[in-house]
Scaffold this motif. Sequence first.
Motif, short mmCIF file in Angstrom:
data_model
loop_
_atom_site.label_atom_id
_atom_site.label_comp_id
_atom_site.label_asym_id
_atom_site.label_seq_id
_atom_site.Cartn_x
_atom_site.Cartn_y
_atom_site.Cartn_z
N ALA A 209 0.84 -1.21 0.00
CA ALA A 209 0.00 0.00 0.00
C ALA A 209 0.87 1.26 0.00
N LEU A 210 1.93 1.26 0.80
CA LEU A 210 2.81 2.43 0.83
C LEU A 210 3.53 2.62 -0.50
N THR A 211 3.90 1.53 -1.15
CA THR A 211 4.56 1.62 -2.45
C THR A 211 3.62 2.19 -3.50
N VAL A 212 2.40 1.68 -3.55
CA VAL A 212 1.42 2.18 -4.52
C VAL A 212 1.07 3.64 -4.22
N ALA A 213 0.89 3.95 -2.95
CA ALA A 213 0.56 5.33 -2.57
C ALA A 213 1.70 6.28 -2.96
N ALA A 214 2.93 5.86 -2.74
CA ALA A 214 4.07 6.72 -3.12
C ALA A 214 4.09 6.94 -4.63
N GLY A 215 3.79 5.90 -5.38
CA GLY A 215 3.73 6.05 -6.84
C GLY A 215 2.64 6.99 -7.28
N THR A 216 1.49 6.91 -6.64
CA THR A 216 0.39 7.79 -7.05
C THR A 216 0.59 9.23 -6.59
N VAL A 217 1.16 9.42 -5.41
CA VAL A 217 1.41 10.79 -4.96
C VAL A 217 2.52 11.42 -5.80
N ALA A 218 3.40 10.61 -6.36
CA ALA A 218 4.47 11.13 -7.23
C ALA A 218 3.90 11.74 -8.50
N LEU A 219 2.64 11.44 -8.81
CA LEU A 219 2.01 12.03 -9.99
C LEU A 219 1.88 13.55 -9.88
N VAL A 220 2.08 14.09 -8.68
CA VAL A 220 2.05 15.53 -8.49
C VAL A 220 3.11 16.20 -9.38
N GLY A 221 4.18 15.49 -9.64
CA GLY A 221 5.24 16.03 -10.48
C GLY A 221 5.04 15.82 -11.97
N ALA A 222 3.90 15.26 -12.37
CA ALA A 222 3.64 14.99 -13.79
C ALA A 222 3.43 16.29 -14.56
N ASN A 223 3.64 16.20 -15.85
CA ASN A 223 3.43 17.35 -16.73
C ASN A 223 1.97 17.53 -17.12
N VAL A 224 1.14 16.54 -16.86
CA VAL A 224 -0.26 16.57 -17.25
C VAL A 224 -1.10 16.98 -16.04
N ASP A 225 -1.91 18.03 -16.20
CA ASP A 225 -2.72 18.55 -15.10
C ASP A 225 -3.61 17.48 -14.46
N PHE A 226 -4.20 16.63 -15.29
CA PHE A 226 -5.10 15.59 -14.79
C PHE A 226 -4.39 14.72 -13.76
N PHE A 227 -3.19 14.26 -14.07
CA PHE A 227 -2.44 13.39 -13.15
C PHE A 227 -2.05 14.13 -11.88
N ARG A 228 -1.65 15.38 -12.01
CA ARG A 228 -1.30 16.18 -10.83
C ARG A 228 -2.52 16.35 -9.92
N ALA A 229 -3.68 16.45 -10.53
CA ALA A 229 -4.90 16.70 -9.75
C ALA A 229 -5.38 15.45 -9.01
N VAL A 230 -5.27 14.27 -9.61
CA VAL A 230 -5.83 13.06 -9.00
C VAL A 230 -4.82 12.26 -8.20
#
Length: 186
Positions: free
Chosen positions: A128-149
């Motif tokens: 769970a921590l690994t998946v959560a870290a991967g999803t929170v890392a989307l904050v650094g994405a270039n696409v607004d949608f990924f940063r938002a979710v």
Amino acid sequence: TGTIPAQISEGNLIGKALVPLEILTVLVIAALVGVIFRSPVAPFVPLAGAGIAYVVAGHVLGWGAHALHIEIPNQLSPIMVVLILGVVTDYSIFTMTGMRDRLAAGEKRTAAFRHTSSRVIPLVIAAALTVAAGTVALVGANVDFFRAVGPGMAVAVILAGLVSISFVPALVAVLLISALGLLGVT
């Protein structure tokens, strides 16, 4: 006629197909878990756990959005359904398989539950921590949608993991004890 009308049309099509797709997903999970564990009760474990995790995640995210004065994207809800169903189903299968294998090896119910929990809970926490870290890392994405979710997905995974290490093992133990009690097994 342009990208905005196309996006609106696409959003409407997705919105119409979403509920039937979610229902189909739940039915497929129920059927597969029921067949794999040869039990009409087994599907209740991941589905009840996912339901609780989804409700709690919705409340936590709503509270967090209110406290931080941010808006939760509409697209997060269907992603959360799929993510939570997948996470809780996966982790529930770990617990149910461990219990089944230990009972088949002749362990008593309480020992089987204790051993299964001691093996599964650290795995679930790490996953769970690994998946959560991967999803929170989307904050650094270039696409607004990924940063938002991304952050909302991370919260959903953490809560699904917490449900999977608390409610799911307890439900497995209660259902197992109830089922064996009904069969006259002590």
